[in-house]
Structures are given as C-alpha cells and as structure tokens.
Design a protein around this motif. Structure first.
Motif, short mmCIF file in Angstrom:
data_model
loop_
_atom_site.label_atom_id
_atom_site.label_comp_id
_atom_site.label_asym_id
_atom_site.label_seq_id
_atom_site.Cartn_x
_atom_site.Cartn_y
_atom_site.Cartn_z
N ALA A 63 0.74 -1.25 0.01
CA ALA A 63 0.02 0.09 0.00
C ALA A 63 0.87 1.33 -0.01
O ALA A 63 0.35 2.26 -0.08
N ASP A 64 2.11 1.21 -0.02
CA ASP A 64 2.97 2.39 0.10
C ASP A 64 2.85 3.06 -1.42
O ASP A 64 3.77 2.25 -2.35
N GLU A 65 2.62 4.47 -1.40
CA GLU A 65 2.76 4.86 -2.48
C GLU A 65 4.13 5.05 -3.21
O GLU A 65 4.36 5.19 -4.34
N GLY A 66 4.87 5.42 -2.29
CA GLY A 66 6.20 5.62 -2.63
C GLY A 66 6.88 4.56 -3.15
O GLY A 66 7.57 4.60 -3.89
N ALA A 116 5.44 3.93 -6.91
CA ALA A 116 6.25 4.56 -7.67
C ALA A 116 7.80 3.79 -7.88
O ALA A 116 8.07 4.00 -9.19
N TYR A 117 8.40 3.44 -7.08
CA TYR A 117 9.68 2.94 -7.12
C TYR A 117 9.81 1.70 -7.82
O TYR A 117 10.56 1.39 -8.72
N MET A 118 8.93 0.96 -7.55
CA MET A 118 8.60 -0.56 -8.20
C MET A 118 8.30 -0.11 -9.74
O MET A 118 9.06 -1.06 -10.66
N LEU A 119 7.44 0.71 -10.02
CA LEU A 119 7.30 0.90 -11.59
C LEU A 119 8.51 1.43 -12.13
O LEU A 119 8.79 1.20 -13.19
N LYS A 120 9.31 2.23 -11.56
CA LYS A 120 10.52 2.65 -12.02
C LYS A 120 11.54 1.48 -12.25
O LYS A 120 12.31 1.33 -13.28
N CYS A 121 11.45 0.37 -11.20
CA CYS A 121 12.38 -0.74 -11.51
C CYS A 121 11.73 -1.47 -12.61
O CYS A 121 12.77 -2.07 -13.33
N LEU A 122 10.51 -1.63 -12.72
CA LEU A 122 10.08 -2.31 -13.83
C LEU A 122 10.52 -1.63 -15.27
O LEU A 122 11.07 -2.51 -16.13
N ALA A 141 12.92 -4.56 -4.66
CA ALA A 141 12.05 -4.26 -3.55
C ALA A 141 12.52 -4.49 -2.31
O ALA A 141 12.38 -3.68 -1.26
N ALA A 142 13.51 -5.36 -2.10
CA ALA A 142 14.20 -5.41 -0.77
C ALA A 142 15.13 -4.39 -0.62
O ALA A 142 15.43 -3.96 0.65
N GLY A 143 15.88 -4.00 -1.71
CA GLY A 143 16.49 -2.71 -1.46
C GLY A 143 16.03 -1.51 -1.34
O GLY A 143 16.75 -0.44 -1.45
N TYR A 144 14.43 -1.53 -1.36
CA TYR A 144 13.79 0.04 -1.16
C TYR A 144 14.30 0.63 0.08
O TYR A 144 14.04 -0.13 1.20
N GLN A 145 14.48 1.99 -0.14
CA GLN A 145 14.66 2.74 1.03
C GLN A 145 13.47 3.91 1.23
O GLN A 145 13.68 4.69 0.33
N ALA A 146 12.85 3.80 2.17
CA ALA A 146 11.65 4.69 2.49
C ALA A 146 12.35 5.95 2.83
O ALA A 146 13.17 6.20 3.60
N GLY A 147 11.92 7.24 2.08
CA GLY A 147 12.36 8.40 2.46
C GLY A 147 12.03 9.46 1.55
O GLY A 147 11.68 10.44 1.20
#
Length: 78
Positions: free
Chosen positions: A39-42, A45-51, A72-78
């Motif tokens: 559910a995390d919007e950030g 967006a990150y995952m779509l960029k990764c795709l 996804a495991a390397g995602y840093q919220a910020g």
C-alpha cells in the motif's frame, strides 16, 4: 478480390492478437511490480521505475520476479 479480403482480415486478426498478447504481458508485469509494493505509494512509484529499468536492461521474463524482489528488498523509504 475474395483472396484480398481474406488476406487483409487474417493479417488484421493476427496483428490484433499480437497487440493483445503484448498488452496483457505488460499488465501482468505491472501488477507483479505493484503487488510487491503493498500500500506504500512511494514504493509503488519505485517499483514501476524498477520495472522500466528491467525492460531497459532486457531482463528475461523468467527472471523478472526474482529481479523485482531484489529491487523491492533494497527499497529505502524516504
């Protein structure tokens, strides 16, 4: 003239099926990336960029899920 109609109709049908196949694959890949974001919007967006990066790097379809999981495991919220 009859053959012309048959050829045009066949080619149009083949093109439509190819186009639909490509669209469905893109939708499935997008849904896979978004499902890893939760559910995390950030993160969505990150995952779509990764795709997009995976497509640019021409990651094979069989490896895409594992590749996206690593991202996804390397995602840093910020």
């Amino acid at each position: 003239m009859d053959y012309f109609i048959v050829v045009i109709t066949t080619l149009a049908g083949l093109y439509f099926h190819w186009w639909l196949y490509v669209r469905i694959r893109r939708w499935m890949d997008r849904d896979l990336a978004l499902s890893m974001a939760g559910a995390d919007e950030g993160k969505k967006a990150y995952m779509l960029k990764c795709l997009d990066n995976a497509r640019a790097q021409k990651v094979k379809r069989a490896e895409l899920a594992a590749w996206l999981e690593r991202e996804a495991a390397g995602y840093q919220a910020g």
